[in-house]
Design a protein around this motif. Structure first.
Motif, PDB file in Angstrom:
ATOM      1  N   ASP A  96      46.551 -68.367 -16.245  1.00  0.00           N
ATOM      2  CA  ASP A  96      46.860 -66.693 -16.688  1.00  0.00           C
ATOM      3  C   ASP A  96      46.627 -65.935 -15.474  1.00  0.00           C
ATOM      4  N   ARG A  97      45.452 -66.039 -14.550  1.00  0.00           N
ATOM      5  CA  ARG A  97      45.023 -65.269 -13.664  1.00  0.00           C
ATOM      6  C   ARG A  97      45.557 -65.594 -12.215  1.00  0.00           C
ATOM      7  N   VAL A  98      45.898 -66.674 -11.897  1.00  0.00           N
ATOM      8  CA  VAL A  98      46.107 -67.398 -10.567  1.00  0.00           C
ATOM      9  C   VAL A  98      47.456 -67.798 -10.427  1.00  0.00           C
ATOM     10  N   GLY A  99      48.064 -67.572  -9.095  1.00  0.00           N
ATOM     11  CA  GLY A  99      49.257 -68.076  -8.769  1.00  0.00           C
ATOM     12  C   GLY A  99      49.085 -68.975  -7.608  1.00  0.00           C
ATOM     13  N   PHE A 100      49.951 -70.283  -7.402  1.00  0.00           N
ATOM     14  CA  PHE A 100      49.943 -71.004  -6.280  1.00  0.00           C
ATOM     15  C   PHE A 100      51.632 -70.845  -5.777  1.00  0.00           C
ATOM     16  N   ARG A 134      37.204 -53.559  -4.369  1.00  0.00           N
ATOM     17  CA  ARG A 134      37.600 -54.413  -5.731  1.00  0.00           C
ATOM     18  C   ARG A 134      38.188 -55.752  -5.115  1.00  0.00           C
ATOM     19  N   HIS A 135      37.530 -57.003  -5.318  1.00  0.00           N
ATOM     20  CA  HIS A 135      37.710 -58.311  -4.775  1.00  0.00           C
ATOM     21  C   HIS A 135      38.562 -58.973  -6.082  1.00  0.00           C
ATOM     22  N   ALA A 136      39.753 -59.440  -5.587  1.00  0.00           N
ATOM     23  CA  ALA A 136      40.570 -60.132  -6.568  1.00  0.00           C
ATOM     24  C   ALA A 136      39.898 -61.546  -6.648  1.00  0.00           C
ATOM     25  N   ALA A 137      39.441 -62.174  -5.514  1.00  0.00           N
ATOM     26  CA  ALA A 137      38.529 -63.421  -5.668  1.00  0.00           C
ATOM     27  C   ALA A 137      37.858 -63.606  -4.357  1.00  0.00           C
ATOM     28  N   ALA A 145      59.808 -70.583  -5.623  1.00  0.00           N
ATOM     29  CA  ALA A 145      58.396 -70.907  -5.689  1.00  0.00           C
ATOM     30  C   ALA A 145      57.368 -69.687  -5.767  1.00  0.00           C
ATOM     31  N   VAL A 146      57.739 -68.637  -4.795  1.00  0.00           N
ATOM     32  CA  VAL A 146      56.952 -67.693  -4.809  1.00  0.00           C
ATOM     33  C   VAL A 146      57.273 -66.922  -5.938  1.00  0.00           C
ATOM     34  N   ALA A 147      58.404 -66.541  -6.404  1.00  0.00           N
ATOM     35  CA  ALA A 147      58.606 -65.966  -7.687  1.00  0.00           C
ATOM     36  C   ALA A 147      58.087 -66.357  -8.811  1.00  0.00           C
ATOM     37  N   ARG A 148      57.898 -67.737  -9.023  1.00  0.00           N
ATOM     38  CA  ARG A 148      57.223 -68.359  -9.974  1.00  0.00           C
ATOM     39  C   ARG A 148      55.641 -68.223  -9.812  1.00  0.00           C
ATOM     40  N   ALA A 149      55.074 -68.124  -8.864  1.00  0.00           N
ATOM     41  CA  ALA A 149      53.842 -68.007  -8.620  1.00  0.00           C
ATOM     42  C   ALA A 149      53.389 -66.399  -9.176  1.00  0.00           C
ATOM     43  N   PHE A 150      54.385 -65.334  -8.990  1.00  0.00           N
ATOM     44  CA  PHE A 150      54.209 -63.983  -9.291  1.00  0.00           C
ATOM     45  C   PHE A 150      54.523 -63.681 -10.825  1.00  0.00           C
ATOM     46  N   ALA A 151      55.057 -64.615 -11.313  1.00  0.00           N
ATOM     47  CA  ALA A 151      55.787 -64.452 -12.825  1.00  0.00           C
ATOM     48  C   ALA A 151      54.781 -64.087 -13.758  1.00  0.00           C
ATOM     49  N   GLY A 152      53.769 -64.407 -13.842  1.00  0.00           N
ATOM     50  CA  GLY A 152      52.799 -64.150 -14.777  1.00  0.00           C
ATOM     51  C   GLY A 152      51.679 -63.020 -14.407  1.00  0.00           C
ATOM     52  N   ARG A 153      52.005 -62.151 -13.630  1.00  0.00           N
ATOM     53  CA  ARG A 153      51.112 -61.319 -12.824  1.00  0.00           C
ATOM     54  C   ARG A 153      49.746 -61.661 -12.702  1.00  0.00           C
ATOM     55  N   PRO A 154      49.588 -62.831 -11.961  1.00  0.00           N
ATOM     56  CA  PRO A 154      48.047 -63.063 -11.650  1.00  0.00           C
ATOM     57  C   PRO A 154      47.441 -62.157 -10.743  1.00  0.00           C
ATOM     58  N   ASP A 155      46.069 -62.538 -10.956  1.00  0.00           N
ATOM     59  CA  ASP A 155      45.368 -61.330 -10.345  1.00  0.00           C
ATOM     60  C   ASP A 155      45.403 -61.792  -8.718  1.00  0.00           C
ATOM     61  N   VAL A 156      45.772 -62.934  -8.340  1.00  0.00           N
ATOM     62  CA  VAL A 156      45.743 -63.432  -7.051  1.00  0.00           C
ATOM     63  C   VAL A 156      46.668 -64.620  -6.967  1.00  0.00           C
ATOM     64  N   VAL A 157      47.505 -64.554  -5.726  1.00  0.00           N
ATOM     65  CA  VAL A 157      48.273 -65.852  -5.467  1.00  0.00           C
ATOM     66  C   VAL A 157      47.799 -66.507  -4.183  1.00  0.00           C
ATOM     67  N   PHE A 158      47.364 -67.536  -4.307  1.00  0.00           N
ATOM     68  CA  PHE A 158      47.087 -68.313  -3.028  1.00  0.00           C
ATOM     69  C   PHE A 158      48.233 -69.121  -2.627  1.00  0.00           C
ATOM     70  N   ALA A 159      48.271 -69.217  -1.333  1.00  0.00           N
ATOM     71  CA  ALA A 159      49.499 -69.750  -0.417  1.00  0.00           C
ATOM     72  C   ALA A 159      49.017 -70.634   0.544  1.00  0.00           C
TER      73      ALA A 159
END
Length: 252
Positions: free
Chosen positions: A92-96, A8-11, A158-172
């Protein structure tokens, strides 16, 4: 031929082409790239300067559009979304996480972490936020403001903020670029813990073999094309692969 299990691919992107400019000045930043980023995994994107790695991340994340081909988040092709729905998907689905921390200086650490949820008008899960605060190790800094934190601590916010909404994927995008080696190591370990302890997905662009060694897999680009993949990377193996690009005349 079929396999017993399907990844399963998140992106990811399929047949991705990105051209900047036109005519004699056109630059083909992506040239038919197809790659999926598996859910629950930490993937690093590497390549010489000008290889298209940041363009790939921006198009896969919906920050830029492809000239042709398809970018997707989960099962959703981004090209099917209008501007409003694309904005909502990114929210809603992506963190940065970027090289610059981009924290709001007047907000506390706790307020910066929950900012995406506040903007979305949702409280999210208190249990999730508490667990996230423990993972990033900031419980004793929640009432501080960014100016009272070190660079490494700010990037952890910033990392915690990116994950706060439980996104499908976080891009760094080069998340350790503004940090000293010790702080950078802390942030990379943090990203790895988020993947393994919280079942998250991270896609990271980096030029640093040491940073790439924290990933489960490295994908390599050169001249806008996907040219190699490496499972279970080490800094030495990644460095050797990058040296091979230089020997072949990769762009710098």
């Amino acid at each position: 031929m079929t396999t017993a299990t399907t990844t399963r691919h998140a992106a990811g992107v399929a047949d991705a082409v990105k051209v900047y400019g036109s005519g004699d000045t056109a630059v083909r930043a992506l040239d038919g790239v197809s790659v999926g980023f598996p859910a629950g995994r930490f993937t690093a994107i590497m390549g010489p300067s000008g290889s298209g790695k940041s363009t790939l991340m921006h198009c896969a994340a919906g920050l830029d559009t492809l000239t042709s081909g398809v970018a997707f988040i989960g099962d959703t092709p981004l090209s099917t979304l209008d501007d409003r729905r694309l904005t909502l998907l990114r929210r809603d689905r992506v963190g940065f996480v970027f090289q610059a921390f981009n924290l709001i200086p007047t907000l506390t650490v706790a307020e910066n972490i929950t900012l995406p949820l506040d903007l979305a008008g949702t409280k999210g899960s208190r249990e999730w936020i508490d667990a996230l605060v423990d993972v990033v190790g900031l419980r004793d800094r929640l009432h501080h403001r960014p100016a009272e934190l070190s660079g490494g601590q700010q990037q952890r916010v910033a990392v915690a903020r990116a994950f706060a909404g439980r996104p499908d994927v976080v891009f760094a995008d080069e998340p350790t670029g503004n940090l000293d080696s010790r702080s950078g190591e802390e942030v990379l370990n943090l990203l790895g813990r988020a993947v393994r302890r919280m079942d998250r997905t991270v896609v990271m662009v980096t030029h640093d073999p040491v940073a790439a060694a924290h990933a489960d897999e490295v994908v390599f680009l050169a001249d806008g094309r996907l040219v190699d993949r490496m499972e279970s990377p080490t800094a030495d193996k990644v460095l050797d692969r990058m040296k091979a690009f230089d020997a072949k005349g990769g762009r710098s």
